[in-house]
Design an enzyme around this catalytic site. Structure first.
Site, mmCIF file in Angstrom:
data_model
loop_
_atom_site.group_PDB
_atom_site.id
_atom_site.type_symbol
_atom_site.label_atom_id
_atom_site.label_comp_id
_atom_site.label_asym_id
_atom_site.label_seq_id
_atom_site.Cartn_x
_atom_site.Cartn_y
_atom_site.Cartn_z
ATOM 1 N N ALA A 1 85.756 -44.738 20.354
ATOM 2 C CA ALA A 1 84.511 -44.699 19.589
ATOM 3 C C ALA A 1 84.504 -45.715 18.461
ATOM 4 O O ALA A 1 83.460 -46.272 18.130
ATOM 5 C CB ALA A 1 84.296 -43.298 19.019
ATOM 6 N N THR B 1 74.857 -37.245 20.145
ATOM 7 C CA THR B 1 74.289 -37.096 21.483
ATOM 8 C C THR B 1 75.120 -36.200 22.387
ATOM 9 O O THR B 1 74.572 -35.562 23.295
ATOM 10 C CB THR B 1 74.100 -38.464 22.154
ATOM 11 O OG1 THR B 1 75.321 -39.218 22.060
ATOM 12 C CG2 THR B 1 72.989 -39.250 21.489
ATOM 13 N N GLU C 1 84.948 -39.952 9.126
ATOM 14 C CA GLU C 1 85.846 -38.845 9.416
ATOM 15 C C GLU C 1 87.204 -39.281 9.945
ATOM 16 O O GLU C 1 88.112 -38.455 10.091
ATOM 17 C CB GLU C 1 85.204 -37.881 10.428
ATOM 18 C CG GLU C 1 85.235 -38.323 11.873
ATOM 19 C CD GLU C 1 84.138 -39.304 12.240
ATOM 20 O OE1 GLU C 1 84.038 -39.660 13.424
ATOM 21 O OE2 GLU C 1 83.382 -39.715 11.335
ATOM 22 N N ASN D 1 86.314 -45.054 10.010
ATOM 23 C CA ASN D 1 85.301 -45.415 10.999
ATOM 24 C C ASN D 1 83.902 -45.292 10.372
ATOM 25 O O ASN D 1 83.763 -44.856 9.225
ATOM 26 C CB ASN D 1 85.449 -44.521 12.234
ATOM 27 C CG ASN D 1 85.054 -43.083 11.951
ATOM 28 O OD1 ASN D 1 85.209 -42.583 10.841
ATOM 29 N ND2 ASN D 1 84.553 -42.404 12.958
ATOM 30 N N PRO D 2 82.833 -45.655 11.092
ATOM 31 C CA PRO D 2 81.496 -45.694 10.472
ATOM 32 C C PRO D 2 80.987 -44.383 9.891
ATOM 33 O O PRO D 2 80.185 -44.400 8.955
ATOM 34 C CB PRO D 2 80.596 -46.183 11.615
ATOM 35 C CG PRO D 2 81.491 -47.051 12.436
ATOM 36 C CD PRO D 2 82.810 -46.348 12.415
ATOM 37 N N CYS D 3 81.404 -43.256 10.420
ATOM 38 C CA CYS D 3 80.923 -41.980 9.849
ATOM 39 C C CYS D 3 81.886 -41.335 8.885
ATOM 40 O O CYS D 3 81.616 -40.246 8.355
ATOM 41 C CB CYS D 3 80.587 -41.010 10.976
ATOM 42 S SG CYS D 3 79.204 -41.561 11.973
#
Length: 732
Positions: free
Chosen positions: A85, A419, A271, A267-269
């Site tokens: 991811a 998603t 976590e 990472n982008p979020c």
């Protein structure tokens, strides 16, 4: 698979294989068979029975008890083969280092991954550069370059690039960084977070100053008032949700391999903290599938434990089955073998158990569940270590003293599930349910009411379900203050905005206590919340053991305003003076948008004059021919404008047009709506008003927080947005 209509929509749009013309050529079952077969094949490396694992993996996904992250579903068993991811890449303080990383990031985005960066090593703006005799432009300037490059790269035809940008609080350019997303049309492909140190937090508590340091020399650069800087961070977050904060010292105290280096970014979020060149391999267990219903509902811990063990096995196999975008990433990832098993459906589980999310009982259950998951995941990794060997950097890790084998240096992460939670029909991550009932917009039919299935079942069983009531709930966004619903159900069926910031943080802290990596969680605020409220939450996140925090204040991105630029030099120091209408007309001429369709890109340009929308041009930049309908749509719209037909009427007429490119149709409608909302307000010398009404203004609106694909309501999660109606998602 027991799939909802929304799940099928998401799968068809984003996951299932398509032919060259964009037709779906794979069923959901075939997708799971493809994924299970490819991931199980890694067993053969260790002389194990891949056939047995293939069945276990398939059954686990088919029952919707577990789902891996999106790239694994999309790419396993396909030519691209990139299964991770997200990634973290280092940025060195040199032109070669900066642009080598940019090239590597582009390759990752192309393969379907997201990237995290720390810009903290780049020297401050204005610093001399010995090699050229010039001065440095600073980290924010290079962030803009990275943002533009991300915009230019389409990810594997299914995902748009997402980035995390982090700057340490003690970097000399920290004030510019904190404000770099004040204008939301900038840095659109970045989430940003400030890397907070404990020195800074303690100084802010005391009201003291703290030190800034030159990244290239480590020498002290100066000092800033910590409380004032903290106030600026919370003011900006209150305004538009960013920057978030990550607690770097806390993250590095939990670094399982400290000898391998410091963790600088996530990472982008947010976590998944990672070392440079590491990738994260994530998957989530659907907790709602482990509730035994009945007069006394309970959790099936035995079945949950079995699923945890199978899921850790699956994620460890992903590391070997992966096709990495860079050799250095493969080497680093296999050295630490980090995996991140998380959860979704936690809010659903609470409702099925008859427990309110915003209760001490709910927080306690979250803590107990995560403790169980962590214990069983560690046991599963230890068992794999006994069979396959520990991760290569084991001797340099915190596990070496125990002498017990460990296959993976980390095993748990609480990620936003976006998603994949739609596919599983579950609430996302550990977030509360966004809405019990919402309206899903369908272009060529009436609006559809979507109701949370367990709430609908309860309402029907108790006899108070009606379409009118569900519409009222969708309109108000909460069950509270609605007549006809039992009080006990109002306390159980809790929506995101029913939950106080205190309980948001309490739940995040409860899960963080037994999570190796970090927890993605959005603290939702009512639109009336103040910057002081945000500051208190940031302080609470620090004191309660969280590794970072992201907030979103309702409506803060729905109607932000942005200046359209200086109209003339005379206005520089006259903030209250408004430009003349003719100057405003020159300032706002057109808005250009690029729509992604199944045929390729479509450029849509909406032009303005003093009366509003004057022309709509649709220019194809297509891969597979140029359907005449694309150009005809623009011609149709433009032909109506001189006659004074309103945009609303044109939209209704467009709904009646019958042609195959539905993606285009939706995009055009969304962009025309946006254009109407962006009309500048003005009044002539005689006081007459323009089409949009209102007095003269030199500001215009950015698009509201609605889905550009289906016009549904967007949910904000971990610095990203997602539409649960069609699966559209975007970070930045």
């Amino acid at each position: 698979m027991d799939l909802s209509k929304n799940a099928l929509t998401v799968l068809e749009r984003r996951y299932l294989k398509k032919d060259i013309e964009g037709n779906v050529i794979e069923t959901p079952r075939e997708m799971l068979e493809r994924v299970a077969k490819h991931i199980a094949k890694a067993d053969e490396i260790y002389g194990e029975d891949a056939g047995r694992s293939e069945k276990e993996f398939f059954d686990m996904m088919d029952s919707l008890k577990f789902m891996p992250n999106s790239p694994t579903l999309m790419n396993a068993g396909r030519p691209l083969g990139q299964l991770s991811a997200c990634f973290v890449l280092p940025i060195e303080d040199s032109m070669d280092g900066i642009f080598t990383t940019l090239k590597n990031a582009a390759l990752i985005h192309k393969s379907g991954g997201g990237t995290g960066f720390s810009f903290s090593r780049i020297r401050a703006a204005g610093t001399s550069v010995d090699s050229t005799g010039g001065v440095a432009s600073g980290p924010v300037s290079f962030m803009k370059v990275y943002n533009a490059a991300t915009e230019a790269v389409k990810q594997g035809g299914t995902r748009r690039g997402a980035n995390m940008g982090i700057l340490r609080i003690d970097h000399p350019d920290i004030l510019e960084f904190i404000k770099c997303k004040e204008d939301l049309t900038q840095m659109t492909n970045f989430n940003i977070s400030v890397g907070i140190t404990e020195e800074f937090m303690e100084a802010a508590k005391r009201g003291d100053s703290y030190s800034l340091y030159h990244p290239e020399t480590g020498k002290k650069h100066g000092e800033l008032d910590a409380y004032e800087v903290f106030e600026l961070i919370t003011d900006m977050a209150h305004k538009n949700g960013e920057p978030g904060i990550v607690f770097l010292d806390r993250i590095n105290r939990d670094n399982p391999i400290p000898k391998a280096g410091d963790i600088e970014s996530t990472n982008p979020c947010g976590e998944q903290p990672l070392l440079p060149y590491e990738s994260c391999n994530l998957g989530s267990i659907n907790l709602s599938k482990f509730v035994k219903t009945g007069s006394e509902p309970s959790i099936d811990y035995e079945e949950l434990g079995k699923t945890i063990e199978t899921a850790v096995h699956f994620l460890d196999n992903v590391i070997d089955a992966n096709n990495y975008p860079l050799g250095k990433i493969e080497e680093t990832t296999k050295a630490s073998r980090k995996v991140g098993l998380g959860v979704m459906g936690f809010a659903d589980l609470l409702m099925m158990m008859g427990i309110g999310y915003n209760t001490d009982e709910g927080v306690a259950l979250g803590r107990d569940l995560m403790r169980f998951i962590q214990k069983r995941a560690k046991k599963a990794s230890q068992m794999l270590g006994e069979k396959r060997g520990s991760f290569p950097l084991y001797d340099e890790s915190v596990f070496a003293k125990s002498g017990k084998p460990m296959r993976n240096s980390t095993v748990t992460t609480i990620a936003p599930t976006g998603t994949i939670s739609i596919i599983c029909g579950a609430s996302s991550g550990i977030e509360p349910v966004f809405a019990m009932s919402y309206i899903r917009n369908v272009m060529d039919s009436d609006h559809l009411i979507e109701v949370h299935p367990f709430f609908e079942k309860t309402a029907r069983k108790k006899g108070y379900y009606s379409k009118e009531l569900m519409e009222e709930i969708a309109e108000k966004g909460s069950l509270h203050d609605i007549d006809g619903i039992p009080e006990e159900d109002k306390n159980i069926f809790v929506c995101a905005h029913d939950v106080s910031p205190l309980y948001h943080i309490s739940m995040q802290s409860a899960f963080q206590a037994d999570t190796d990596n970090a927890v993605s969680k959005t603290v939702n605020f009512d639109r009336t919340a103040t910057a002081e409220d945000v500051r208190k939450v940031y302080e609470l996140a620090y004191s309660s053991g969280c590794k970072g925090v992201t907030i979103y204040r309702d409506g803060s991105r729905d109607s932000q305003v942005l200046n359209i630029g200086k109209v003339n030099e005379k206005e520089k120091h006259e903030e209250k003076k408004e430009p003349a209408p003719e100057l405003l007309k020159e300032a706002v001429k057109e808005i250009a948008k690029k729509a992604e369709t199944e045929y390729g890109n479509l450029n849509i340009t909406v032009s303005f004059d003093e009366n509003g929308v004057s022309d709509v041009a649709t220019t194809p930049g297509l891969k597979y021919g140029s359907p005449l309908q694309f150009e005809a749509t623009g011609n149709f719209l433009s032909s109506k404008l001189p006659s004074g037909v309103s945009v609303a009427i044109m939209i209704e007429q467009l709904r009646g047009l019958k042609f195959g490119a539905m993606d285009l149709k939706k995009r055009v409608l969304a962009d025309i709506k946006m254009s109407e909302e962006q009309l500048p307000e003005y009044s002539g010398a005689g006081g007459t008003k323009g089409r949009s009404g209102g007095e003269l203004s030199r500001k215009m609106m950015i698009p509201p927080s609605t889905c550009p694909d289906c016009d549904g309501e967007l949910e904000h999660e971990g610095g990203c947005t997602i539409c649960r109606g069609c699966g559209y998602s975007r970070c930045g």
